[in-house]
Enzyme design. Structure first.
Site, PDB file in Angstrom:
ATOM      1  N   LYS A 208      54.022 -71.850  28.773  1.00 27.82           N
ATOM      2  CA  LYS A 208      52.626 -71.615  28.407  1.00 27.82           C
ATOM      3  C   LYS A 208      51.916 -70.847  29.524  1.00 27.82           C
ATOM      4  O   LYS A 208      51.261 -69.848  29.276  1.00 27.82           O
ATOM      5  CB  LYS A 208      51.939 -72.959  28.144  1.00 27.82           C
ATOM      6  CG  LYS A 208      50.514 -72.841  27.721  1.00 27.82           C
ATOM      7  CD  LYS A 208      49.918 -74.187  27.357  1.00 27.82           C
ATOM      8  CE  LYS A 208      48.419 -74.050  27.171  1.00 27.82           C
ATOM      9  NZ  LYS A 208      47.763 -75.316  26.836  1.00 27.82           N
ATOM     10  N   GLU A 214      60.082 -74.416  37.801  1.00 21.76           N
ATOM     11  CA  GLU A 214      61.433 -74.574  37.260  1.00 21.76           C
ATOM     12  C   GLU A 214      61.788 -73.417  36.334  1.00 21.76           C
ATOM     13  O   GLU A 214      62.874 -72.833  36.413  1.00 21.76           O
ATOM     14  CB  GLU A 214      61.549 -75.892  36.470  1.00 21.76           C
ATOM     15  CG  GLU A 214      61.455 -77.148  37.298  1.00 21.76           C
ATOM     16  CD  GLU A 214      60.028 -77.651  37.505  1.00 21.76           C
ATOM     17  OE1 GLU A 214      59.077 -76.844  37.346  1.00 21.76           O
ATOM     18  OE2 GLU A 214      59.868 -78.835  37.831  1.00 21.76           O
ATOM     19  N   GLY A 269      50.943 -78.176  25.776  1.00 22.00           N
ATOM     20  CA  GLY A 269      52.390 -77.997  25.915  1.00 22.00           C
ATOM     21  C   GLY A 269      53.191 -78.954  25.047  1.00 22.00           C
ATOM     22  O   GLY A 269      54.099 -78.552  24.314  1.00 22.00           O
ATOM     23  N   ARG A 270      52.831 -80.229  25.091  1.00 26.04           N
ATOM     24  CA  ARG A 270      53.625 -81.213  24.347  1.00 26.04           C
ATOM     25  C   ARG A 270      53.308 -81.225  22.854  1.00 26.04           C
ATOM     26  O   ARG A 270      53.879 -81.999  22.100  1.00 26.04           O
ATOM     27  CB  ARG A 270      53.449 -82.603  24.971  1.00 26.04           C
ATOM     28  CG  ARG A 270      52.017 -83.031  25.141  1.00 26.04           C
ATOM     29  CD  ARG A 270      51.887 -84.207  26.093  1.00 26.04           C
ATOM     30  NE  ARG A 270      50.512 -84.591  26.356  1.00 26.04           N
ATOM     31  CZ  ARG A 270      49.754 -84.059  27.311  1.00 26.04           C
ATOM     32  NH1 ARG A 270      50.243 -83.114  28.080  1.00 26.04           N
ATOM     33  NH2 ARG A 270      48.514 -84.479  27.487  1.00 26.04           N
ATOM     34  N   GLU A 355      52.818 -88.519  28.626  1.00 24.48           N
ATOM     35  CA  GLU A 355      51.979 -87.517  29.293  1.00 24.48           C
ATOM     36  C   GLU A 355      50.582 -87.527  28.644  1.00 24.48           C
ATOM     37  O   GLU A 355      49.589 -87.210  29.281  1.00 24.48           O
ATOM     38  CB  GLU A 355      52.615 -86.119  29.229  1.00 24.48           C
ATOM     39  CG  GLU A 355      52.121 -85.200  30.337  1.00 24.48           C
ATOM     40  CD  GLU A 355      52.866 -83.866  30.418  1.00 24.48           C
ATOM     41  OE1 GLU A 355      52.693 -83.042  29.504  1.00 24.48           O
ATOM     42  OE2 GLU A 355      53.610 -83.638  31.388  1.00 24.48           O
ATOM     43  N   HIS A 386      74.851-101.802  21.464  1.00 21.29           N
ATOM     44  CA  HIS A 386      75.916-102.250  22.357  1.00 21.29           C
ATOM     45  C   HIS A 386      75.531-102.084  23.815  1.00 21.29           C
ATOM     46  O   HIS A 386      76.389-102.068  24.689  1.00 21.29           O
ATOM     47  CB  HIS A 386      77.217-101.506  22.027  1.00 21.29           C
ATOM     48  CG  HIS A 386      77.666-101.816  20.631  1.00 21.29           C
ATOM     49  ND1 HIS A 386      78.487-102.876  20.332  1.00 21.29           N
ATOM     50  CD2 HIS A 386      77.335-101.245  19.452  1.00 21.29           C
ATOM     51  CE1 HIS A 386      78.680-102.917  19.017  1.00 21.29           C
ATOM     52  NE2 HIS A 386      77.978-101.936  18.456  1.00 21.29           N
ATOM     53  N   LYS A 506      53.861 -81.956  42.447  1.00 28.00           N
ATOM     54  CA  LYS A 506      54.131 -80.506  42.522  1.00 28.00           C
ATOM     55  C   LYS A 506      53.635 -79.958  43.849  1.00 28.00           C
ATOM     56  O   LYS A 506      54.323 -79.205  44.531  1.00 28.00           O
ATOM     57  CB  LYS A 506      53.378 -79.767  41.404  1.00 28.00           C
ATOM     58  CG  LYS A 506      54.027 -79.788  40.041  1.00 28.00           C
ATOM     59  CD  LYS A 506      53.296 -78.760  39.151  1.00 28.00           C
ATOM     60  CE  LYS A 506      53.367 -79.122  37.694  1.00 28.00           C
ATOM     61  NZ  LYS A 506      52.509 -78.317  36.847  1.00 28.00           N
TER      62      LYS A 506
HETATM   63  O1  F6P Z   1      54.728 -81.231  33.406  1.00 26.98           O
HETATM   64  C1  F6P Z   1      53.524 -80.585  33.337  1.00 26.98           C
HETATM   65  C2  F6P Z   1      53.505 -79.495  32.318  1.00 26.98           C
HETATM   66  O2  F6P Z   1      52.322 -78.791  32.508  1.00 26.98           O
HETATM   67  C3  F6P Z   1      53.633 -79.967  30.881  1.00 26.98           C
HETATM   68  O3  F6P Z   1      52.461 -80.455  30.359  1.00 26.98           O
HETATM   69  C4  F6P Z   1      54.117 -78.741  30.221  1.00 26.98           C
HETATM   70  O4  F6P Z   1      54.625 -78.994  28.949  1.00 26.98           O
HETATM   71  C5  F6P Z   1      55.163 -78.286  31.213  1.00 26.98           C
HETATM   72  O5  F6P Z   1      54.585 -78.592  32.474  1.00 26.98           O
HETATM   73  C6  F6P Z   1      55.563 -76.855  31.146  1.00 26.98           C
HETATM   74  O6  F6P Z   1      54.493 -75.980  31.339  1.00 26.98           O
HETATM   75  P1  F6P Z   1      54.596 -74.449  30.964  1.00 26.98           P
HETATM   76  O7  F6P Z   1      54.844 -74.338  29.499  1.00 26.98           O
HETATM   77  O8  F6P Z   1      53.299 -73.836  31.382  1.00 26.98           O
HETATM   78  O9  F6P Z   1      55.749 -73.862  31.729  1.00 26.98           O
END
Ligand code: F6P
Length: 550
Positions: A208, A214, A269-270, A355, A386, A506
């Site tokens: 987003k 990452e 995002g979620r 979240e 199990h 972060k």
């Molecule tokens: O973990 C925090 C967060 O902002 C989430 O809410 C989001 O889904 C994720 O990181 C990834 O963010 P982006 O889509 O901006 O890479």
């Protein structure tokens, strides 16, 4: 507008009193006094059937919970969300994932502009692009057709797509391999690509913000991997597309914005898997099935918006969660899909629920004096039976369970689906009714062993059933949980759509990275544990670098 603290509301007090009266009543008793309970405490919408009769509630509980919801302004909050009001107040944003699945004929305004045409324009572009890839018309830099799609993203830009791909794999185009890379741990990328030909691989970089550490790190690794195999910079154009709200950063990374699929700041995002973030899903199952999934979402949206609370599935699930969390003090929920294709559903729900509702202050910034979001976890049945079901049946913690099952299997192997579903149904029964010591003794168990073989029962569960795991059914199921999360957040008076809690870690990691990697021993000003860990890591890392490791 500032709200009274939840626990001072008369409706909350009434529930407390009510709990004092019925809290110890056993489900055995509740079923014995009302033989129709198993038919009455059910609700159905958009092909989903919810049996909540095995929750520790009676008609008064449900009435009091509805009264609480009304006092907390749930009807108005639902309308505000659907209207596009900026209910995500800490980020000053509308919350309009429902617009992602609205039909083209609907009008939804954000800042005076109808957002629905834009949603459909992106959907059409996604469908056209997917068709090109699926048919082989879109070829890589060397002219080979795309055989592998790797989606790079994390959190909401990963969990929804992975879950949906796994859930709908049965409907997917099998001559394309789909993989997902999220972790900054290089292993994730290396294992996802080690057996693939870059000339046949398409990367979808999903973010987003397009600034997430990452995702950007993995996207750079992907670019280097492609360039190494394909040689020239212009190869990137045929092997990378982006999904983002941030065109500037996409261009900066080197992806042509003509190959970018957009979405908007009013999609959290979620809550984004029905947006362009679902591009991998669309590539896997095709446009028709993707639209069927959106129809499922929409059917549940309409149900949530317009159905009286007595029969409203997300409202019922949300209010029952409040009852369990705040009156039975359960603090956790196990999500147990009896459907192998839903194996990533619990992981997806963890982000959606925790979240969203893992918050400790109200919308007004006051610290809450009640528990908010419970801990969600789970595994598909029957595997969980199990491992951790022992604790659910006989442990000292009460773990409310959501069982999810389907009438028809997607893969029938003799009678295995009946075996699977017999287990689902039996687990709910065992949890609710247990087995008394007298029943155990009557079976001839000796007195010393009898306590070990008894089951207290009275452990609450929901059961959700649908005909078959289709794209449509998946849409209804996800929207059900999304809205149930919103119902809970509304009662707790928290912002279910921000996520400030992810920031501190972060920030600290950014500072720590330099301390881990500088050549000279850094001056450390952390607490003694953190500083010692940094020193120990540097030592272990350097031992590895000096080649002394095995
Ligand atoms: O973990 C925090 C967060 O902002 C989430 O809410 C989001 O889904 C994720 O990181 C990834 O963010 P982006 O889509 O901006 O890479």
């Amino acid at each position: 507008m500032s709200h009274p603290q939840l626990t001072t509301r008369p409706q909350w007090q009434a529930l407390k009193q009510h709990f004092a009266q019925i809290g110890s009543q056993h489900l055995r008793e509740l079923f014995a006094t009302n033989p129709q309970r198993g038919e009455q405490l059910t609700a159905e919408a958009a092909g989903l059937y919810l049996d909540y009769s095995k929750q520790r509630v009676n008609a008064d509980t449900l009435r009091l919970l509805r009264e609480l919801a009304i006092a907390c302004g749930l009807p108005q909050r639902i309308q505000a969300m659907f209207r596009g009001d900026k209910i995500n107040t800490t980020e000053n944003r509308a919350v309009l994932h429902v617009a992602l699945r609205a039909p083209a004929s609907e009008k939804i305004l954000v800042d005076g502009r109808d957002v629905v045409p834009g949603v459909h324009a992106v959907l059409d572009r996604m469908a056209a692009f997917a068709e090109q890839v699926r048919s082989g018309a879109w070829v890589g830099h060397t002219g080979k057709r795309i055989r592998n799609v790797i989606s790079i993203g994390i959190g909401g830009s990963d969990l929804g797509p992975v879950m949906a791909y796994e859930a709908l794999r049965h409907y997917s185009q099998r001559d394309i391999t789909f993989r997902f890379v999220s972790n900054v741990d290089g292993t994730d990328f290396v294992e996802a690509t080690r057996d693939l030909d870059a000339a046949e691989t398409l990367f979808i970089v999903c973010s987003k913000t397009f600034t997430t550490l990452e995702t950007l790190t993995n996207a750079h690794a992907a670019r280097a991997w492609c360039l190494k195999a394909l040689g020239e910079d212009k190869a990137i154009a045929k092997h990378f597309v982006a999904v983002s709200t941030n065109a500037e950063e996409v261009a900066k990374f080197g992806i042509d914005t003509a190959h970018m699929f957009g979405f908007w700041d009013w999609v959290g995002g979620r809550y984004s898997m029905a947006s362009a973030i679902g591009l991998s899903t669309l590539l896997a199952i095709g446009a028709e099935s993707f639209r069927a999934m959106l129809d499922g979402f929409h059917a549940m949206d309409v149900h949530f918006r317009s159905t009286p609370f007595e029969r409203n599935l997300p409202v019922l699930m949300g209010l029952l969660a409040i009852w369990n969390n705040n009156f039975l003090d359960t603090a956790t929920v196990a999500v147990l899909p009896y459907e192998q294709y839903l194996k990533r559903f619990p992981a997806y729900l963890q982000q959606l629920t925790m979240e969203s509702n893992g918050k400790h202050v109200t919308l007004d910034g006051a610290v809450v004096d009640y528990a908010t979001g419970p801990i969600y976890w789970g595994e598909p049945g029957t595997n969980g039976q199990h491992s951790f079901y022992q604790l659910i049946h006989q442990g000292t913690h009460i773990v409310p369970c959501d069982f999810i099952g389907f009438g028809q299997p997607l893969n029938s192997l003799s009678d295995q689906h009946d075996l699977l579903m017999a287990n689902l149904i039996a687990q709910g029964e065992a949890l609710a009714f247990g087995k008394t010591v007298d029943e155990v003794r009557a079976e001839g168990t000796d007195a010393a062993l009898a306590p070990h073989r008894t089951f207290a029962g009275n452990r609450p569960s929901n059961t959700l059933l649908a005909e078959k795991l289709t794209p449509y059914a998946l849409g209804t199921l996800i929207a059900l949980y999304e809205h149930s999360v919103f119902v809970q957040g509304t009662i707790w008076n928290i912002d279910s759509f921000d996520q400030w809690g992810v920031e501190l870690g972060k920030q600290l990691a950014k500072a720590t990275i330099a301390e881990l990697t500088t050549k000279n021993e850094p001056k450390l000003a952390h607490d003694s544990s953190t500083s010692t860990l940094i020193r120990r890591y540097r030592q272990l890392r350097n031992d590895g670098n000096s080649g002394s490791g095995a």
